[in-house]
Design a protein around this motif. Structure first.
Motif, PDB file in Angstrom:
ATOM      1  N   GLU A 154       5.116  -9.450  19.508  1.00  0.00           N
ATOM      2  CA  GLU A 154       5.725 -10.455  20.493  1.00  0.00           C
ATOM      3  C   GLU A 154       6.008  -9.425  21.918  1.00  0.00           C
ATOM      4  N   THR A 155       6.682  -8.611  21.389  1.00  0.00           N
ATOM      5  CA  THR A 155       7.250  -7.734  22.645  1.00  0.00           C
ATOM      6  C   THR A 155       5.928  -6.586  23.253  1.00  0.00           C
ATOM      7  N   ILE A 156       5.164  -6.428  22.343  1.00  0.00           N
ATOM      8  CA  ILE A 156       3.777  -5.599  22.579  1.00  0.00           C
ATOM      9  C   ILE A 156       3.152  -6.642  23.864  1.00  0.00           C
ATOM     10  N   ARG A 157       2.966  -7.653  23.330  1.00  0.00           N
ATOM     11  CA  ARG A 157       2.211  -8.742  24.137  1.00  0.00           C
ATOM     12  C   ARG A 157       2.853  -8.905  25.482  1.00  0.00           C
ATOM     13  N   LYS A 158       4.067  -8.976  25.577  1.00  0.00           N
ATOM     14  CA  LYS A 158       4.947  -9.226  26.737  1.00  0.00           C
ATOM     15  C   LYS A 158       4.961  -7.970  27.631  1.00  0.00           C
ATOM     16  N   ARG A 159       4.807  -6.658  27.029  1.00  0.00           N
ATOM     17  CA  ARG A 159       4.699  -5.393  27.705  1.00  0.00           C
ATOM     18  C   ARG A 159       3.130  -5.496  28.375  1.00  0.00           C
ATOM     19  N   PHE A 160       2.044  -6.032  27.801  1.00  0.00           N
ATOM     20  CA  PHE A 160       0.975  -5.952  28.247  1.00  0.00           C
ATOM     21  C   PHE A 160       0.885  -6.628  29.491  1.00  0.00           C
ATOM     22  N   LYS A 161       1.629  -8.246  29.229  1.00  0.00           N
ATOM     23  CA  LYS A 161       1.502  -8.880  30.493  1.00  0.00           C
ATOM     24  C   LYS A 161       2.140  -8.245  31.751  1.00  0.00           C
ATOM     25  N   VAL A 162       3.250  -7.874  31.500  1.00  0.00           N
ATOM     26  CA  VAL A 162       4.186  -7.244  32.736  1.00  0.00           C
ATOM     27  C   VAL A 162       3.146  -6.179  33.254  1.00  0.00           C
ATOM     28  N   PHE A 163       2.500  -5.316  32.397  1.00  0.00           N
ATOM     29  CA  PHE A 163       1.879  -4.221  32.774  1.00  0.00           C
ATOM     30  C   PHE A 163       0.683  -4.812  33.558  1.00  0.00           C
ATOM     31  N   LEU A 164      -0.160  -6.006  33.237  1.00  0.00           N
ATOM     32  CA  LEU A 164      -1.216  -6.537  34.229  1.00  0.00           C
ATOM     33  C   LEU A 164      -0.695  -7.036  35.384  1.00  0.00           C
ATOM     34  N   GLU A 165       0.483  -7.787  35.140  1.00  0.00           N
ATOM     35  CA  GLU A 165       0.852  -8.539  36.449  1.00  0.00           C
ATOM     36  C   GLU A 165       1.312  -7.391  37.339  1.00  0.00           C
ATOM     37  N   SER A 166       2.130  -6.311  36.974  1.00  0.00           N
ATOM     38  CA  SER A 166       2.845  -5.368  38.103  1.00  0.00           C
ATOM     39  C   SER A 166       1.884  -4.242  38.467  1.00  0.00           C
ATOM     40  N   SER A 167       1.380  -3.516  37.575  1.00  0.00           N
ATOM     41  CA  SER A 167       0.475  -2.475  37.941  1.00  0.00           C
ATOM     42  C   SER A 167      -0.864  -2.595  38.400  1.00  0.00           C
ATOM     43  N   LEU A 168      -1.480  -3.800  37.963  1.00  0.00           N
ATOM     44  CA  LEU A 168      -2.966  -4.043  38.463  1.00  0.00           C
ATOM     45  C   LEU A 168      -2.981  -3.968  40.197  1.00  0.00           C
ATOM     46  N   PRO A 169      -2.030  -4.542  40.801  1.00  0.00           N
ATOM     47  CA  PRO A 169      -2.123  -4.526  42.262  1.00  0.00           C
ATOM     48  C   PRO A 169      -1.929  -3.157  42.834  1.00  0.00           C
ATOM     49  N   VAL A 170      -1.234  -2.286  42.209  1.00  0.00           N
ATOM     50  CA  VAL A 170      -1.240  -0.889  42.486  1.00  0.00           C
ATOM     51  C   VAL A 170      -2.647  -0.228  42.280  1.00  0.00           C
ATOM     52  N   ILE A 171      -3.329  -0.614  41.161  1.00  0.00           N
ATOM     53  CA  ILE A 171      -4.516  -0.030  40.962  1.00  0.00           C
ATOM     54  C   ILE A 171      -5.618  -0.271  41.824  1.00  0.00           C
ATOM     55  N   GLN A 172      -5.350  -1.839  42.279  1.00  0.00           N
ATOM     56  CA  GLN A 172      -6.439  -2.341  43.059  1.00  0.00           C
ATOM     57  C   GLN A 172      -6.191  -1.757  44.661  1.00  0.00           C
ATOM     58  N   TYR A 173      -4.916  -1.271  44.999  1.00  0.00           N
ATOM     59  CA  TYR A 173      -4.549  -0.835  46.167  1.00  0.00           C
ATOM     60  C   TYR A 173      -5.394   0.553  46.567  1.00  0.00           C
ATOM     61  N   TYR A 174      -5.013   1.309  45.637  1.00  0.00           N
ATOM     62  CA  TYR A 174      -5.689   2.686  45.643  1.00  0.00           C
ATOM     63  C   TYR A 174      -7.187   2.655  45.242  1.00  0.00           C
ATOM     64  N   GLU A 175      -7.684   1.635  44.717  1.00  0.00           N
ATOM     65  CA  GLU A 175      -9.137   1.619  44.461  1.00  0.00           C
ATOM     66  C   GLU A 175     -10.018   1.128  45.792  1.00  0.00           C
ATOM     67  N   ALA A 176      -9.308   0.524  46.741  1.00  0.00           N
ATOM     68  CA  ALA A 176      -9.817   0.127  47.790  1.00  0.00           C
ATOM     69  C   ALA A 176      -9.830   1.354  48.947  1.00  0.00           C
ATOM     70  N   LYS A 177      -8.972   2.408  48.375  1.00  0.00           N
ATOM     71  CA  LYS A 177      -9.053   3.482  49.062  1.00  0.00           C
ATOM     72  C   LYS A 177      -9.945   4.753  48.312  1.00  0.00           C
ATOM     73  N   GLY A 178     -10.627   4.270  47.447  1.00  0.00           N
ATOM     74  CA  GLY A 178     -11.405   5.286  46.622  1.00  0.00           C
ATOM     75  C   GLY A 178     -10.606   6.328  45.895  1.00  0.00           C
ATOM     76  N   LYS A 179      -9.518   6.007  45.494  1.00  0.00           N
ATOM     77  CA  LYS A 179      -8.734   7.022  44.767  1.00  0.00           C
ATOM     78  C   LYS A 179      -8.265   6.768  43.332  1.00  0.00           C
ATOM     79  N   VAL A 180      -9.142   5.945  42.754  1.00  0.00           N
ATOM     80  CA  VAL A 180      -8.772   5.332  41.397  1.00  0.00           C
ATOM     81  C   VAL A 180      -9.946   6.278  40.579  1.00  0.00           C
TER      82      VAL A 180
END
Length: 209
Positions: A154-180
């Motif tokens: 349960e905790t593992i799945r919760k951590r995945f969900k948090v990672f996806l919701e929180s960190s993906l926008p960061v990855i997308q931001y830098y992806e747009a700058k060609g930095k990923v």
């Protein structure tokens, strides 16, 4: 307040005009293997590995006023303010003496990212993103069960969900700058490191030049 940041930047750089340290953000879901790969990068390419989580834990353990405040926030389930984590990272960079850093597990969200760039005036060279399917990360976390209480399904799945919701926008931001730089992290450790090496080798040559 600007003068504090300016002074901090002078400390980081030796002089106000010296070049800023090279920073690489390392992101990936829980169980993506980024900790293992960071250890290899340190060994092969001379980077210093900074983990935001480790720095927070060390501050708590130190018993400082700051540490007590962090501990209370974590106990109450609150998120530690970006500024607090960034100041710890900045201090670790200033005190280290190296000019190449891997920052692991940070920024955790878009607010962290914006605050880091504003406070330190450092933009990462790139983001190393360990892309691993959820089923594989789940299998690894359950398999390693080192008595960590957060390694249950349960905790593992919760951590995945948090990672996806929180960190993906960061990855997308830098992806747009060609930095990923995306690493396919579901493969065996050595194969993953071959891919990592390909990302770092041209960088290593530039640094050496």
């Amino acid at each position: 307040m600007g003068s504090v940041v300016d002074a901090a930047n002078k400390d980081v750089n030796g002089t106000a005009s010296a070049k800023k340290p090279a920073v690489i953000f390392v992101l990936g879901g829980p169980g993506s293997g980024k900790g293992t790969q960071c250890a290899y990068i340190v060994e092969h390419f001379g980077y210093t590995h900074l983990s935001a989580g480790d720095l927070l834990r060390a501050e708590i353990k130190s018993g400082s006023e700051n540490g007590t405040m962090i501990q209370n926030m974590i106990k109450e389930g609150k998120i530690v303010p970006s500024e607090v984590t960034i100041k710890l990272l900045q201090k670790a960079i200033q005190e280290n003496g190296n000019d190449k850093f891997l920052i692991d597990g940070f920024p955790r969200n878009e607010e962290n990212r914006a605050a880091f760039e504003k406070v330190t005036e450092i933009e990462p060279k790139f983001v190393l993103f360990f892309d691993c399917p959820e089923e594989e990360m789940e299998r690894r976390l359950l398999g390693r069960n080192q008595g960590r209480e957060d390694d249950n399904i349960e905790t593992i799945r919760k951590r995945f969900k948090v990672f996806l919701e929180s960190s993906l926008p960061v990855i997308q931001y830098y992806e747009a700058k060609g930095k990923v730089r995306k690493i396919h992290a579901a493969k065996p450790i050595e194969d993953v490191f071959q891919e990592v090496k390909a990302v770092f080798s041209p960088e290593a040559e530039k640094v050496a030049a």
